[in-house]
Design a protein around this motif. Structure first.
Motif, short mmCIF file in Angstrom:
data_model
loop_
_atom_site.label_atom_id
_atom_site.label_comp_id
_atom_site.label_asym_id
_atom_site.label_seq_id
_atom_site.Cartn_x
_atom_site.Cartn_y
_atom_site.Cartn_z
N THR A 146 5.86 -1.78 8.84
CA THR A 146 4.77 -2.81 9.06
C THR A 146 4.53 -3.37 8.03
OG1 THR A 146 2.82 -1.44 8.80
CG2 THR A 146 3.81 -1.51 11.30
N ILE A 147 4.56 -4.75 7.87
CA ILE A 147 4.42 -5.69 6.70
C ILE A 147 3.00 -6.54 7.00
CG2 ILE A 147 5.23 -7.45 5.23
CD1 ILE A 147 7.07 -4.86 5.76
N ASP A 148 1.99 -6.32 5.93
CA ASP A 148 0.74 -6.99 6.19
C ASP A 148 0.45 -8.30 5.03
OD1 ASP A 148 0.23 -4.97 7.88
OD2 ASP A 148 -1.77 -4.37 7.00
N ASP A 149 -0.38 -8.93 5.47
CA ASP A 149 -1.16 -10.08 4.40
C ASP A 149 -0.22 -11.30 4.31
OD1 ASP A 149 -3.06 -7.98 4.48
OD2 ASP A 149 -3.15 -7.88 2.30
N GLY A 150 0.92 -11.44 5.02
CA GLY A 150 1.83 -12.55 5.06
C GLY A 150 1.39 -13.60 6.02
N PRO A 151 2.19 -14.59 6.27
CA PRO A 151 3.30 -14.69 5.36
C PRO A 151 3.04 -15.51 3.87
CG PRO A 151 3.11 -16.75 6.85
CD PRO A 151 1.98 -15.69 7.23
N ASP A 152 4.00 -15.12 3.00
CA ASP A 152 4.06 -15.68 1.58
C ASP A 152 5.02 -16.39 1.35
OD1 ASP A 152 4.29 -15.22 -1.33
OD2 ASP A 152 1.92 -15.06 -1.27
N PRO A 153 5.16 -17.53 0.68
CA PRO A 153 6.73 -18.30 0.57
C PRO A 153 7.18 -17.66 -0.61
CG PRO A 153 4.73 -19.42 -0.31
CD PRO A 153 3.95 -18.50 0.66
N ARG A 154 6.61 -16.77 -1.48
CA ARG A 154 7.36 -16.11 -2.51
C ARG A 154 8.02 -14.77 -2.28
NH1 ARG A 154 2.10 -15.15 -6.54
NH2 ARG A 154 1.49 -14.90 -4.18
N HIS A 155 7.43 -14.02 -1.49
CA HIS A 155 8.04 -12.88 -1.04
C HIS A 155 8.42 -12.52 0.45
CE1 HIS A 155 6.32 -11.84 -4.75
NE2 HIS A 155 5.10 -12.13 -4.49
N THR A 156 7.95 -13.29 1.27
CA THR A 156 8.45 -13.15 2.70
C THR A 156 9.65 -13.19 3.12
OG1 THR A 156 6.17 -13.53 3.46
CG2 THR A 156 7.83 -13.63 5.06
N PRO A 206 1.40 3.88 0.98
CA PRO A 206 2.01 4.11 -0.59
C PRO A 206 0.99 3.28 -1.45
CG PRO A 206 3.28 2.54 0.34
CD PRO A 206 2.45 2.95 1.50
N ARG A 207 0.01 2.59 -0.81
CA ARG A 207 -1.14 1.72 -1.62
C ARG A 207 -0.35 0.88 -2.82
NH1 ARG A 207 -6.03 3.89 -1.41
NH2 ARG A 207 -6.70 2.93 -3.40
N ASP A 208 0.72 0.09 -2.03
CA ASP A 208 1.63 -0.88 -3.01
C ASP A 208 0.95 -2.29 -3.06
OD1 ASP A 208 1.51 -1.37 0.01
OD2 ASP A 208 2.95 -3.11 -0.22
N TRP A 209 -0.38 -2.39 -2.35
CA TRP A 209 -1.09 -3.50 -2.70
C TRP A 209 -1.97 -3.33 -4.30
CZ3 TRP A 209 -6.37 -2.03 -3.79
CH2 TRP A 209 -6.58 -0.68 -3.25
N ALA A 210 -2.03 -2.04 -4.67
CA ALA A 210 -2.74 -1.83 -5.97
C ALA A 210 -1.76 -2.00 -7.12
CB ALA A 210 -3.29 -0.41 -5.98
N LEU A 221 3.08 1.60 5.88
CA LEU A 221 2.21 0.24 5.59
C LEU A 221 2.95 -0.21 4.39
CD1 LEU A 221 0.05 -1.86 5.79
CD2 LEU A 221 -1.40 -0.07 4.62
N ASN A 222 3.37 -1.58 4.29
CA ASN A 222 3.81 -2.34 3.10
C ASN A 222 2.99 -3.80 3.21
OD1 ASN A 222 7.11 -1.18 2.45
ND2 ASN A 222 5.22 -0.53 1.75
N HIS A 223 3.07 -4.55 2.02
CA HIS A 223 2.25 -5.86 2.11
C HIS A 223 3.57 -6.91 1.48
CE1 HIS A 223 -0.87 -3.08 2.10
NE2 HIS A 223 -1.57 -4.09 2.78
N ASP A 224 3.41 -8.12 1.86
CA ASP A 224 4.35 -9.03 1.46
C ASP A 224 3.55 -10.26 1.00
OD1 ASP A 224 3.46 -10.00 3.91
OD2 ASP A 224 5.41 -10.90 4.52
N GLY A 225 2.13 -10.18 1.21
CA GLY A 225 1.33 -11.06 0.87
C GLY A 225 0.17 -10.73 0.32
N GLY A 226 -0.91 -11.67 -0.39
CA GLY A 226 -2.12 -11.10 -0.91
C GLY A 226 -1.97 -11.02 -2.39
#
Length: 302
Positions: free
Chosen positions: A123-133, A242-246, A268-273
């Motif tokens: 699962t990928i949270d907080d996007g979409p982000d034009p840099r990473h998505t 993995p607390r990748d947001w930090a 849980l991973n993040h591509d935005g924020g």
């Protein structure tokens, strides 16, 4: 035989002896006794010889005898009323904070999949982000992985093209609120606005109604669970964070995932924020390792 005078004299002597017993009865009372003895006349032939006890009747002796002060009646203290035992008060109950969100609406948030299969949900949270998505989409395409993207409404409205691309590549589009607030502090009206507004936007953009919802930070509330159910969405949590947001470092993110992953895990991973370059690098590192270990990736059905 005694003469009347002798008898009378004898009686007077007996009366005098009685008077010593009557002491405190007073002279007036004594004279009354004497006059009564004289008036009685000589005793009959069957008379019992005079004796002090026979001369004065018990009632007369009791009346004449000084009355001793009667002892005070013993006061029996009234038995203290037995206190009625108070009914035990049930402890208040506070609420204990459950490890998982309470069952409301359609049920509890989903924390993992069927552990009998060697599958992982990414699962990928907080996007979409034009840099990473776009990079994340390319990696998933490379490995043939289908994921679930929990999108923030205010990001999706700015990058509608990326939203459509995510959906076109076969990934799940899911609701992550409009502004990413802590839902526990919001009124029901504001919670509904956060969720409904995001679902409406994603539906208009992709033609599909979101069927999954995730509370920002995993901060579930009974109100959010109820509203999401009313909007036709199920809540999804995670079991590997993995607390990748930090931004702890690519190696740390990779090691945490490989250590904690297991069959049925939701990662849980993040591509935005913010800067998610570490997350992208970690995806490049751990995805092939999991695939080589026999894991398959899936997006939970709607």
């Amino acid at each position: 035989m005694l003469s009347d005078r002798q008898i009378t004299s004898r009686r007077l002597l007996l009366v005098a002896a009685g008077m010593s017993l009557l002491g405190m009865a007073g002279c007036g009372r004594a004279e009354e006794v004497v006059r009564a003895a004289r008036a009685a006349g000589p005793p009959g032939p069957d008379a019992v010889p005079d004796s002090p006890s026979a001369t004065a009747s018990p009632s007369a002796a009791q009346s004449a005898a000084p009355t001793a002060a009667a002892p005070a009646a013993a006061v029996t203290p009234s038995a203290a009323p037995t206190p009625t035992a108070a009914a035990p008060t049930a402890p208040a109950s506070a609420a204990p904070t459950p490890a998982r969100a309470p069952a409301v609406g359609d049920g509890r948030p989903v924390y993992e999949l069927n552990a009998e299969r060697r599958v992982v949900a990414l699962t990928i949270d907080d996007g979409p982000d034009p840099r990473h998505t776009p990079t994340v989409l390319a990696l998933l395409e490379q490995y043939g992985i289908r994921a679930t993207f929990f999108l923030i409404g205010e990001n999706a409205v700015e990058h509608a093209g990326l939203v459509r691309e995510i959906a076109a590549r076969g990934h799940h589009i899911a609701n992550h609120t409009w502004t990413h607030p802590d839902l526990r502090s919001l009124s029901e009206g504001r919670v509904r606005d956060e969720l409904e507004r995001t679902s409406d936007l994603l539906h208009r953009t992709t033609g599909k109604v979101p069927t999954w919802f995730r509370a920002p930070g995993g901060d579930w509330s009974s109100t959010a669970l109820r509203v999401s159910a009313e909007l036709g969405m199920r809540p999804m949590a995670w079991s590997v964070d993995p607390r990748d947001w930090a931004r702890p470092g690519t190696g740390v993110i990779t090691d945490r995932i490989l250590k904690d992953v297991r069959p049925g895990a939701i990662v849980l991973n993040h591509d935005g924020g913010g800067d998610r370059s570490q997350t992208v690098a970690a995806l490049k590192a751990y995805l092939p390792v999991l695939i080589d270990s026999g894991y398959h990736f899936t997006a939970p059905p709607g």
